[in-house]
Enzyme design. Structure first.
Site, short mmCIF file in Angstrom:
data_model
loop_
_atom_site.label_atom_id
_atom_site.label_comp_id
_atom_site.label_asym_id
_atom_site.label_seq_id
_atom_site.Cartn_x
_atom_site.Cartn_y
_atom_site.Cartn_z
N VAL A 11 40.96 37.67 30.90
CA VAL A 11 41.32 36.26 30.75
C VAL A 11 41.81 35.96 29.34
CG1 VAL A 11 40.37 33.92 30.76
CG2 VAL A 11 39.71 35.53 32.54
N ARG A 154 45.13 34.96 39.10
CA ARG A 154 44.91 36.08 40.02
C ARG A 154 45.33 37.36 39.33
NH1 ARG A 154 48.96 34.60 44.35
NH2 ARG A 154 49.88 33.89 42.43
N PHE A 252 45.84 32.51 51.89
CA PHE A 252 44.47 33.04 52.01
C PHE A 252 43.98 33.07 53.44
CE2 PHE A 252 42.63 34.15 47.90
CZ PHE A 252 43.78 33.98 47.15
N CYS A 263 36.00 38.09 40.63
CA CYS A 263 35.65 36.67 40.67
C CYS A 263 34.89 36.25 41.91
CB CYS A 263 36.92 35.83 40.56
SG CYS A 263 37.61 35.85 38.91
N LYS A 266 31.18 37.56 42.36
CA LYS A 266 30.30 37.10 41.27
C LYS A 266 30.13 35.58 41.30
CE LYS A 266 32.33 37.14 37.04
NZ LYS A 266 32.36 35.81 36.45
#
Ligand code: UDX
Length: 436
Positions: A11, A154, A252, A263, A266
């Site tokens: 990130v 992403r 999706f 991601c 978690k």
């Protein structure tokens, strides 16, 4: 504007490079000397398309630099981003905030000017309050505001996602915080990317709610796929049929072997913990987590079935194509491939694998798997070929060659990248997800 990015992982590095590309003066800070040395040499710690080029251009233009020295790095920065890891805490699934707190402490002790401290790491609701407390306790004489600015990048598409976001979420409690963040994102603001200003706690929850919702959407379509197989329907038609309703949306809704990555697994777990702490259960997300976990081994059993069931499978060989949790990354975190390989191993099946980017990372995680240097090398002598990750390299396999090399023409397509009729016409026994 000078920006400091503390944490040069996924990130931090993507965000830092993109901010520099907007024209800001960015310093990326990390404690890991070898990582900083490598970045100075133009070597990226992760595989992300376009990142090395973006970093290179901005270093050359003197807008992007790297250091291990936090005190020096944050000097003069109006915005100091915290982008360190928040892994699942061992034992209880809570997000481990020790790195975030440690950075907040160090920032407080070294603050040399007024600044906005921004949490970009995914952190549970209330973390901003704690960061604010830590900064106050450090006794700094400078003005500061603590802001939450979650990322929605992403892997594999991170730079595009950063530069053309669906929205930017900023959780701030003061005008100082909002004004500095407006300046940070001004280039996107001018592009009319929607900026959503919320309270800090709302911003923190938005990140978890977004990921939990997406994980739910995937899990929903995966269960519909299982039902399709039982009732003789086609999940791709069902996806199209429901996805063209604007209220649902088409994205999706690709059925597959279950979600993985850094991601969703978690963050869904951490959300469950928050919900538990506040005695406000999120039962849908509980079901999603459980369903997704069991799905991965079920996919291994699906491959065993394609080999003729547990008895016949013993002693046979499977070629796994794709190991990473999705294409265009070398990330193996919670990849379904791990559970699939383990299930096959438990069933006495030997596994050869090929992945375009993930094999170095995968090898220590799956010691029982032999890694090969091409899809065809993995397929040689295999009794079944299983596509686990939809890398482009697997979309147009030479089926004639596959048939020659394999011991038996059996293809298990866990990503539905082939047309059943084509593959069957080529003489394969073919199974996929949710297409009876
Ligand atoms: C995700 C979120 O998309 C991003 O906004 C957040 O910041 C981080 O987590 P990422 O983990 O990189 O990003 O991958 P993503 O493309 O969202 O895919 C996650 C998982 O879901 C993968 O395992 C993928 O294969 C799976 N998936 C996704 C499906 O099985 N079906 C789909 O339709 C979409």
């Amino acid at each position: 504007m000078k920006i400091a990015m503390v944490g040069s992982g996924y990130v931090g590095l993507v965000s830092g490079a993109c901010f520099a590309d907007f024209g800001h003066d960015v310093v990326c800070i990390d404690k890991d000397q070898s990582k900083i040395d490598a970045l100075h040499d133009g070597i990226m710690p992760i595989y992300e398309p376009g990142l090395a080029e973006l970093v290179g251009t901005n270093v050359k233009a003197s807008r992007l630099s790297f250091t291990t020295d936090l005190a020096e790095g944050i000097k003069g920065a109006q915005a100091i981003f915290i982008a360190v890891g928040t892994p699942s805490r061992r034992g209880d699934g809570h997000a481990d905030l020790s790195f975030v707190h440690a950075v907040a402490r160090e920032v407080g002790e070294n603050l040399a000017n007024d600044a906005v401290v921004v949490t970009k790491s995914t952190v549970p609701v209330g973390t901003g309050d704690e960061v604010e407390r830590i900064l106050k306790d450090s006794g700094t004489a400078h003005n500061f505001a603590v802001v939450s600015n979650p990322e929605f990048l992403r892997e594999g598409a991170a730079i595009g996602d950063f530069k053309r976001p669906d929205r930017i979420v900023i959780g701030a409690e003061s005008d100082f915080g909002r004004d500095v963040m407006r300046e940070v994102y001004r280039p996107l603001f001018l592009n009319e990317s929607p900026i959503l200003f919320t309270s800090r706690r709302s911003a923190e929850l938005i990140k978890y709610a977004a990921n939990a919702f997406l994980a739910t959407k995937i899990t929903f379509i995966n269960e519909m796929a299982d039902l399709c197989e039982k009732v003789g329907a086609n999940v791709q038609d069902v996806s199209r049929g429901i996805g063209s309703d604007n209220r649902i949306g088409p994205k999706f809704l690709n059925a597959g072997p279950g979600y993985g990555g850094s991601c969703f697994p978690k963050d869904t777990l951490a959300l469950l913990k928050t919900a538990e702490d506040y005695e406000s259960p999120v039962r849908i997300v509980e079901a999603v987590v459980k369903t997704n976990d069991t799905r991965k081994r079920a996919m291994g059993r699906k491959v065993v079935d394609a080999l003729g069931g547990p008895k016949k499978a013993r002693g046979k060989k499977v070629a796994l194509l794709g190991l990473t949790f999705k294409p265009n990354t070398d990330d193996m975190r919670d990849s379904p491939a791990i559970a699939i390989a383990q299930t096959l191993h438990d069933a006495g099946v030997s596994v050869a694998a090929y992945d375009p980017e993930g094999m170095d990372v995968a090898a220590p995680l799956m010691p029982e798997v032999s890694m090969t240097d091409s899809p065809y090398a993995a397929i040689e002598g295999a009794d079944a070929v299983a596509i686990v990750t939809e890398w482009d390299a697997f979309r147009a396999l030479d089926l004639g060659r596959v048939k020659e090399l394999a011991n038996a023409p059996v293809l298990v397509d866990l990503r539905n990248i082939y047309q059943p009729d084509d593959v069957r016409a080529a003489g394969f026994e073919y199974s996929s997800i949710g297409r009876a």
